[in-house]
Design an enzyme around this catalytic site. Structure first.
Site, PDB file in Angstrom:
ATOM      1  CG  HIS A 155      -7.122  36.376 -27.162  1.00  0.00           C
ATOM      2  ND1 HIS A 155      -8.355  36.947 -27.848  1.00  0.00           N
ATOM      3  CD2 HIS A 155      -7.456  36.816 -25.845  1.00  0.00           C
ATOM      4  CE1 HIS A 155      -9.479  36.606 -26.734  1.00  0.00           C
ATOM      5  NE2 HIS A 155      -8.864  37.112 -26.164  1.00  0.00           N
ATOM      6  CG  ASP A 195     -11.601  32.730 -22.737  1.00  0.00           C
ATOM      7  OD1 ASP A 195     -10.470  32.428 -22.225  1.00  0.00           O
ATOM      8  OD2 ASP A 195     -11.730  33.980 -22.907  1.00  0.00           O
ATOM      9  CG  HIS A 197     -12.092  37.813 -23.629  1.00  0.00           C
ATOM     10  ND1 HIS A 197     -11.958  37.419 -22.477  1.00  0.00           N
ATOM     11  CD2 HIS A 197     -12.738  39.101 -23.296  1.00  0.00           C
ATOM     12  CE1 HIS A 197     -11.980  38.588 -21.767  1.00  0.00           C
ATOM     13  NE2 HIS A 197     -12.036  39.391 -22.506  1.00  0.00           N
ATOM     14  CG  ASP A 288     -12.449  34.557 -19.618  1.00  0.00           C
ATOM     15  OD1 ASP A 288     -13.501  33.503 -19.981  1.00  0.00           O
ATOM     16  OD2 ASP A 288     -11.598  35.246 -19.601  1.00  0.00           O
TER      17      ASP A 288
END
Length: 619
Positions: A155, A195, A197, A288
């Site tokens: 991120h 991931d 996200h 995740d």
């Protein structure tokens, strides 16, 4: 097995496995990366235990003894500056030496970031460790490697830390191979980000660079899932010479599992990877999306991860580097990491997934992605046969609390049973809500301050914080009074200034919606609330503070009523009973909240959702 001040694993790089039939697999783990932790000692999903449970799991399985253990090294500033601004690098380098209060002020301005005295060292070690294993694999000294690092990185953007990430570890390593080590012959890199996200920072780093094919499959929900924007939509394909080299597969919903991910691999990633023909593959290995993860809400199994990784090993002569990103259920995190290490070591044949079909929404997304990218990748031009896309899972089914992904969490089960039952009893009448108007002698709750405070102080509730209120230092301003960075005004605090009796992080089977775009305390910015009409397919990870109903009223008054007085409660026991039992509330509570709750923009039902979501029955 640990050595103080050096790599977390055994310093035995020269020891190679004698068995010629086994691949040389590198492994990095260093306990110094555990020094990055919350400054208040609060529980947090991105915690040191994440990497220790992986290492412990691998040790129990005898994995480190079969690997080449490398020492973690701090990245050099010049390598980091290829991805981040000098200001950002200077900030992270010096943050741990700053005063406690100054660190907290800086963190408060950032999106989902905490900082402490160990953050600088951990961030430099994480970035340097990924560089180290990537270089060894690129040189051919290793076949593949896994960097067990934190904080995560995908991120982090050019000039901003966000989403638990300080430096973009995978982007720094890719840039290093391309620009700092041209003699290694790495001209094309495939970055796979699985991931849950979207890897917004990695995408922006290589947005115009055709040397890097960036592929991200992630939960998106049309911009409602973190990082809550449209950067991760399938229309974002890169620009200039990098057009077509940015591939996003955005899930429309949670609960995507092995069959959904395999379909994306078979019908998007694998065909494009064949055309691209990378020299090395770097994986942003967030776990995740695994079953049971409190933030992800998807259902990938360890076997599912192993199949996805095995398919990647058909490319780049199996030169693959995994760098840990997310993953917050410690059991599924460790089991998934072990499954991936067994693939890298080629422990055993990987069987295909069992009979299961993707969701209809998955096929819809795959078709949209293929159509969008067909101009750049001819292999995607053909439409998938109807016979294939008709093979789909049944529509989502609302699960009972005993079937939820969090069934081992007793408190969550109790909250779910009580809250869901309350919602079932309340939502139906709310849809036909008639707000009661109290006039004259019907107004029976006008009591003096001392009386109502005495009554409400005896009732405990759970206040669910999301976003600005999630951090304890911020929430305490509403209780103890004060002001932190980001607040537009000083909080007066509650009359009862005792801190919350308990703090918990919990997952709720409800969707978040944004009810406002401005608050008196925080200024512009949406405010998130739980929507009881959602079901267990939705996940919201909240921080709960156990406070009294008296304190809750003081928080509501400070948040919602400009120039408030505290002579009478905004929300009393009758209002609570009215919501839970009758599906209505006194109109006075509505009128007093009008200025900041944007009454005209919110339906009556939605206003009740705001209040009901705030009242969490004591588990």
């Amino acid at each position: 097995m640990m050595e103080e001040g050096s790599g977390g694993g055994r310093s035995n790089y020269n020891r190679m496995n004698d068995a010629k039939n086994e691949r040389r697999v590198g492994l990095i783990y260093d306990q110094r990366m555990c020094k990055h932790r919350t400054p208040y000692g609060d529980d947090h999903p991105e915690k040191p235990d994440r990497i220790t449970v992986i290492w412990n799991k691998l040790e129990l399985a005898g994995i480190p003894q079969r690997c080449v253990i490398l020492n973690a090294k701090e990245a050099k500033d010049e390598y980091i500056c290829a991805v981040h601004s000098k200001n950002h690098v200077n900030l992270i380098r010096n943050i741990s030496s700053k005063e406690y209060s100054k660190r907290n002020r800086i963190a408060s301005k950032l999106n989902s970031i905490y900082l402490n005295e160990g953050s600088s060292e951990s961030a430099y070690l994480a970035a340097g460790s990924v560089i180290e294993v990537a270089e060894k694999v690129a040189k051919g000294e290793l076949n593949s490697a896994f960097a067990i690092v934190r904080p995560p990185g995908h991120h982090a953007e050019y000039d901003e830390a966000m989403g638990f990430c300080l430096f973009n570890n995978i982007a720094i390593a890719a840039s290093f191979l391309l620009d700092q080590r041209p003699e290694l012959g790495i001209n094309k890199i495939l970055i796979v980000d699985w991931d849950v996200h979207h890897g917004n920072g990695t995408q922006k780093t290589f947005w115009s660079d055709p040397r890097v094919l960036f592929f991200s499959v992630h939960r998106h929900e049309f911009g409602r899932f973190y990082p809550a924007n449209f950067d991760g939509f399938y229309t974002m394909v890169g620009e200039g010479p990098g057009a077509g080299y940015n591939i996003n597969v955005p899930w429309e919903n949670g609960r995507c599992g092995d069959a959904d991910y395999l379909a994306v691999w078979d019908h998007v990633l694998v065909p494009v990877a064949k055309e691209f023909n990378p020299d090395i593959i770097l994986v942003s290995a967030g776990f995740d999306a695994a079953f049971g993860d409190p933030l992800g809400g998807c259902r990938l199994t360890p076997h599912g991860y192993s199949v996805l990784l095995k398919k990647l090993m058909d490319f780049a002569q199996g030169r693959i580097v995994l760098a840990l990103e997310g993953g917050y259920n410690l059991d599924s995190l460790a089991n998934s990491a072990l499954a991936c290490m067994e693939v890298l070591l080629e422990d055993k044949p990987i069987s295909e997934l069992s009979e299961a079909y993707p969701f209809e929404s998955t096929w819809r997304v795959i078709q949209a992605v293929r159509q969008m990218l067909s101009a750049y990748w001819p292999t995607l031009a053909d439409k998938l046969p109807t016979k294939l896309t008709d093979q789909k899972a049944p529509p989502h089914i609302l699960l009972s609390s005993s079937e939820s992904d969090d069934e081992d969490d007793d408190a969550s089960k109790i909250i779910s049973k009580d809250l869901v039952q309350a919602v079932e009893d309340v939502v139906e009448p709310i849809l036909n809500l008639k707000i009661e108007d109290y006039h004259g002698n019907e107004v029976k709750n006008e009591v003096n301050s001392a009386l109502w405070r005495s009554k409400l102080s005896k009732t405990d509730i759970w206040y669910a914080g999301f976003g600005s209120n999630m951090w304890k230092s911020r929430f305490l301003c509403y209780i103890e009074g004060g002001q932190v960075i980001g607040m537009k005004k000083l909080c007066s605090g509650s009359v009862d200034r005792n801190p919350p009796k308990e703090t918990r992080w919990k997952t709720f089977p409800h969707r978040l919606f944004f009810g406002r775009d401005f608050t008196q305390t925080w200024g512009p910015g949406g405010v998130a609330f739980l929507d009881p009409r959602s079901n267990s397919e939705d996940k919201a990870y909240m921080c709960l503070y156990k406070i009294t109903l008296e304190q809750f009223n003081d928080v509501l008054l400070q948040e919602n009523v400009p120039d408030h007085d505290m002579n009478s409660p905004l929300f009393d026991l009758n209002a609570l009973d009215s919501i839970l039992n009758e599906g209505s509330i006194p109109v006075e509570a509505v009128k007093r909240g009008v200025p900041s709750l944007r009454w005209k923009a919110l339906s009556r039902e939605r206003f009740l959702y705001v209040l009901l979501a705030k009242i969490m029955l004591t588990p």
